[in-house]
Every structure is written in structure tokens, then in C-alpha cells.
Design a protein around this motif. Structure first.
Motif: not given
Length: 595
Positions: A484-491
Motif C-alpha cells: 500500500d505505502a512506504s516511507l523513504y527518500n527519493w528524487t
């Protein structure tokens, strides 16, 4: 017809932020010592990404990126004359005051799932892959485009042909010669849609690639592509003789490049140990070994740097530890503005998260500034768009903004038919307003963020469960829609200073983490690549930002202040401000240990 010199200026230019102006002023005048804290000079604005941003930016995160590249002057040499070398050595070969020997240890926070250039996105991957391989061109820690395996290149008057002149005498780690056929093989492998490479979208504009001779490559575009040099030309090269024999899946754990270090030991969940390549074409690196160890707990990473057990962290710990380390004597520290967005990717194809009103309601429901202040001690800037505010040339501030307004969130949900249940969770037609956010296993920096957002959403009747899994598992689930969803850093645009976000925003992109489908955005992405006028490009990417802000395909959270710390025994680091902390690790070949 555009002047090719103007076109090249566009393709190689970087955003002139206040940070960049200060950096270039430092180049023309006196340099600033970096020992101690170097604070970002561009307001409160990464990779990793990312490259995560790097990534790497990065570089993951980001990309970073994952993050991306490096080369040129050995800043450790300062103003002294270099040591006498063989005539054939490249001017960038390790030289000056450096001392040969020793092992540098850096720390990552999750598994090194691959050491192939196609998996360069996560910062933890990036720092290993970029020391094993080289690209034709590279982007350094100042976001400057530099030559690497290509000693020079030419662009045709119409911008449709790129001729690359390759370095001669370059060897792969197994002793085989590098030549134009390796470049052709790498590019054509990415161009073949059946291979479904992650970086394939960076090669979508190419019509053909040809080996003119052993050390000349001609790339002909089918469509103009203003991002070509900063996206495709920096992709690292596979050895045709090895990659074609074993295939990409096997290569992910059996990499052979032309980089300064070669793989000695690799255990994805634990570490990658790289040994100096004696015959590296730019000269043997000073370090005998460059090793990345996986230590999920940020507090443990901090303690190991403080004690000298490790020399640096490629992924930051909790912000309290970062700020403490800034004050630590004997460390070299950098703080840079992130271009990788901290965000919650959302499955736009799911029954619940595919509803625009639900995503918008979540944006209204979260007090993002409070999350920044409480969880990250203010060391971040609110993300209003998919482009970081530090990239002032491309940033559009005139977009839909979501101030903290839980009443607005509740109104949107009520209008969409989501009614509050007796258990505090809204439902519609018997379906609860509930989803699961899968965070990276052991991520101490972002788990508190997820838990804080979980409470904000609960306050308006949205139930967000939290689970943990390895990053590779998460991204596989994002691609097939099972997460469903996640959490991280990306461009989503901004990697290497290039605003194009095709590889994460286009409907067909392999890294379309949100499964976001928007024909207007697809068309604008293509238009942005075909334009050569900077103002016209900025207008197009401004339109994309406005659509992304309004549609909220992901929960846009923040852009971190990015911290990188090095123990005092690591020498040869840049003396002055840098723009990308993740890209800096590509310069490991220029560093040495001084006990």
C-alpha cells in the motif's frame, strides 16, 4: 538552429543557488576549512538519493541515488607540486601528500541488495557501485559535470548526435581491455525494453549507438533530450564479456568494473569489502580497502564513528546524533541541502489510496512542520512539490499547499462518503479507511516519523498500520502493487541538478513507486526533454509540479538537511562547502588515512 555551445551550456549547467555562488566564489578566492561544522548556505532546504537519492541521488533515496558521480582535481594536493609520475598517468591519479595503505570503513543502514549499476538508486548501493564502476561522464559533489571514461565529447549542431572519445589503456578488474563495444553493449542493453532495466527510461530518447572505432562512440538521438548528459551519459558501464555471459541477475552479486576498487568480499545483508585496483587507469587509490558495513541502528552507527571503529556513515542516524556530531572535535562534517524528497509513496492503483480526495485529506491532516520540528529538530524544509526548493532554477512555489487543517481533511472525507465508525475508523460501504505502511527494517530515523503521521491520520479517522521489511522487498511490492505505502527518500526530478522526473513520474517508469498514471504529466515530461531553452523548460517542470501538488500521488513530507561526518584520520576531503554529500563518496580513490 541552436548554437551547439549554447546547447552544451544548457546540458552541463547547474542551478545557481546561493550555495553554488558561494562555492564558486570560494574557488576564485580563499577556500574555507571544513574541519568542524559546515552549515548549508541556502536557507532551510538532500540523494539519496538518492540519490536515496541520491542517490542517490540519490543518488534512493536517492536517490539518490541513489544519487551520482565524481572526478577531476585532487583537492588534497592543495597548491603543492605533485609527486613525479609516469608520463602515461592521468592527471587525476592519486598524488600529493597522500599515504598509501589502510582500510576505510563506512556504514549503511540497510542491505546492499545489488552491486550492479542498474541498482544504483539507494545510497547504500551507490557508494559501493560507484567505486567499482565508471561512466562516460560523472557528476561530482558540486553537481558539476565532468569527463570520466570519455576524455572528451562533441555535440552536433542540432543536438541529435553525441560523439564520445574514450580513454585508452583502461582495464576492467579482470584485466580485459575497456573499449567502445562495452559502451555500445551497456547502452543497447538498457535500450532493449525486454530487459526492463531500472535505468531504461534514461535511454528512451536514443535511436542508435555505434562504435566508430575502438575508442569512439556515436550516440544518435531519436528525439531531442536535454537530460541526456546528466542521465544517460553518467550511467556506469558494464563489461560486455562478463555481463553478457552471466546475465544481469548474476551480475548483481558478481560485478567487474573499471573503477578504483574491485570486489573482494560481498555479503548483501552484512557488508561489501572492496580492494584497491592496482591497475586503475587514473592511478592506484591510496586506500588498500574501502568497506561498507551494514549497521541498521543509527545509534550504533554514531557510536562506531565516535569511537573510530568506523570512519563515516553514508546514511544519517537520528537527527539528535547528527547535531551532536557537528559539535564533536576531530570530525570533518558537511551539511548539504537534500534534493531527494522524504515522502510516503502511495499505491495509486489501490481501492483506497487511488482516490485523490483520500490522498488530499491525508495531506491536510498532517502537521508537517510539527513533524519536522519534533522528529527532525527543524533540520528540514516542507516539501510542497516534487522538486526541492534548493533547485531555484526549476522550483515552482505557486502550487497547491497543504497547511495543517484537520477540519478540511474531515470535510473532504465526509464529502467522499467516508463516515466515522464507532471504532474511530471511517468506512464506506463496509470498507474501512485503512492501509498499511511498510517501512525499511530497523530504520530508526524514519520509524518515529511514521508513528507520528500514524497518529495525525488516526485523528481524522484514517487507520495506518505500520510494518517493517527490507527495502528490496518493499520496492518489489511497490512495482507489482502488493504494498500500500512506504516511507523513504527519493528524487522525482532533481537528480544531479536535472529537473526531469521521467524515471519516477512517468506512467511506464520502472521506478514509478506510486503507480501514478497521468497522461498530461507524461506529455509534459516528454516536452521538457525536447526543449533547449531553460526558461521554457522551467515552465514545463513548473506545470508538472503543480499537477503533482494538486493530485498528491504521494504524501509530500520534507527535504532533509543532509549530514556527512568523517573521522579525522580520513584526509584528502574537499576544503570548502559541497552541494551533495552522497556524491562525495565517489572520491574515495583520492582519500587516504593518516593515523
Amino acid at each position: 538552429m541552436a548554437d551547439p555551445r549554447d546547447l552544451e551550456k544548457l546540458l552541463t549547467s547547474v542551478p545557481m543557488t546561493r550555495r553554488t555562488l558561494l562555492q564558486r566564489a570560494a574557488i576564485l578566492g580563499a577556500s574555507v576549512p571544513v574541519f568542524g561544522s559546515l552549515l548549508a548556505a541556502c536557507g532551510e532546504d538532500e540523494e539519496d538519493g538518492d540519490t536515496e537519492d541520491e542517490a542517490a541521488d540519490d543518488t534512493e533515496d536517492e536517490e539518490e541515488p541513489a544519487a551520482d558521480e565524481e572526478e577531476e582535481d585532487d583537492e588534497a594536493a592543495e597548491d603543492e607540486e605533485p609527486e613525479e609520475e609516469d608520463e602515461g598517468d592521468d592527471e587525476e591519479a592519486a598524488e600529493g601528500d597522500g599515504q598509501q595503505g589502510g582500510e576505510m570503513i563506512v556504514l549503511g543502514h540497510h542491505e546492499i541488495a545489488s552491486i550492479s549499476p542498474d541498482d544504483v538508486g539507494p545510497t547504500v548501493h551507490w557508494v559501493v557501485i560507484t567505486n567499482i564502476h565508471d561512466g562516460l561522464l560523472a557528476v561530482d559533489e558540486m553537481y558539476e559535470l565532468e569527463n570520466e571514461l570519455a576524455s572528451d565529447y562533441e555535440i552536433s549542431d542540432d543536438g541529435m548526435e553525441y560523439t564520445f572519445y574514450l580513454e585508452e589503456g583502461v582495464l576492467f578488474h579482470d584485466g580485459e581491455d575497456f573499449n567502445a563495444e562495452d559502451v555500445v553493449y551497456t547502452y543497447e542493453f538498457h535500450m532493449d525494453e525486454e530487459n526492463a532495466t531500472i535505468l531504461g527510461s534514461d535511454f528512451a530518447s536514443i535511436d542508435s549507438v555505434e562504435a566508430v572505432d575502438d575508442f569512439t562512440v556515436l550516440v544518435t538521438l531519436a528525439n531531442p533530450d536535454a537530460s541526456f548528459l546528466r542521465r544517460a551519459a553518467v550511467v556506469m558501464i558494464w563489461p560486455e564479456h562478463h555481463h553478457s555471459e552471466i546475465g544481469e541477475e548474476a551480475y548483481k552479486s558478481d560485478a567487474i568494473g573499471t573503477g578504483p576498487f574491485m570486489v573482494e568480499e560481498y555479503s548483501p545483508a552484512e557488508m561489501a569489502r572492496l580492494a584497491a585496483f592496482e591497475d586503475h587507469w587514473r592511478g592506484r587509490p591510496y586506500l588498500d580497502y574501502f568497506t561498507e558495513r551494514i549497521v541498521p541502528e543509527g545509534s550504533v552507527r554514531t557510536l562506531q564513528v565516535q569511537s573510530g571503529e568506523a570512519d563515516s556513515m553514508v546514511w544519517p542516524p537520528v537527527i539528535d546524533d547528527d547535531q551532536m556530531l557537528l559539535e564533536e572535535e576531530g570530525l570533518t562534517s558537511y551539511v548539504t541541502a537534500s534534493v531527494a524528497m522524504n515522502h510516503f509513496p502511495l499505491n495509486n492503483q489501490s481501492e483506497i489510496l487511488g482516490e485523490t480526495a483520500v490522498r488530499q485529506a491525508m495531506m491536510w491532516a498532517i502537521d508537517r512542520q510539527q513533524v519536522i520540528d519534533d522528529v527532525f529538530l527543524g533540520a528540514a524544509a516542507i516539501a510542497n512539490t516534487n522538486i526541492a526548493p534548493t533547485l531555484t532554477q526549476w522550483y515552482n512555489d505557486d502550487v497547491q499547499k497543504y497547511e495543517y487543517d484537520p477540519e478540511q481533511a474531515e470535510q473532504l472525507l465526509e464529502e467522499a462518503g467516508w463516515v466515522m465508525g464507532d471504532d474511530g475508523v471511517r468506512e464506506r460501504d463496509g470498507t474501512p479507511l485503512s492501509f498499511t505502511c511498510t517501512v525499511i527494517t530497523g530504520d530508526q530515523a524514519r520509524l518515529p516519523e511514521a508513528e507520528t503521521v500514524q497518529q495525525y491520520l488516526a485523528d481524522v479517522g484514517i487507520n495506518m498500520e505500520i510494518e517493517e521489511a527490507p527495502l528490496a522487498t518493499i520496492q518489489e511490492g511497490q512495482r507489482d502493487g502488493s504494498i500500500d505505502a512506504s516511507l523513504y527518500n527519493w528524487t522525482y526530478g532533481g537528480t544531479n541538478g536535472e529537473p526531469d522526473g521521467s524515471n519516477t513520474l512517468h506512467s511506464e517508469a520502472r521506478n514509478n513507486w506510486n503507480l501514478f498514471q497521468n497522461e498530461e504529466v507524461d506529455a509534459l515530461l516528454q516536452e521538457g526533454l525536447e526543449l533547449t531553452d531553460e526558461d521554457e523548460r522551467a515552465e514545463v517542470y513548473g506545470e508538472i509540479q503543480a499537477i503533482v501538488a494538486e493530485q498528491a500521488p504521494m504524501l509530500l513530507m520534507m527535504y532533509w538537511d543532509w549530514h556527512n561526518h568523517f573521522t579525522e584520520r580520513i584526509r584528502g576531503l574537499p576544503e570548502g562547502e559541497i552541494a551533495s554529500g552522497s556524491n562525495l563518496y565517489r572520491k574515495a580513490r583520492e582519500w587516504w588515512i593518516e593515523e
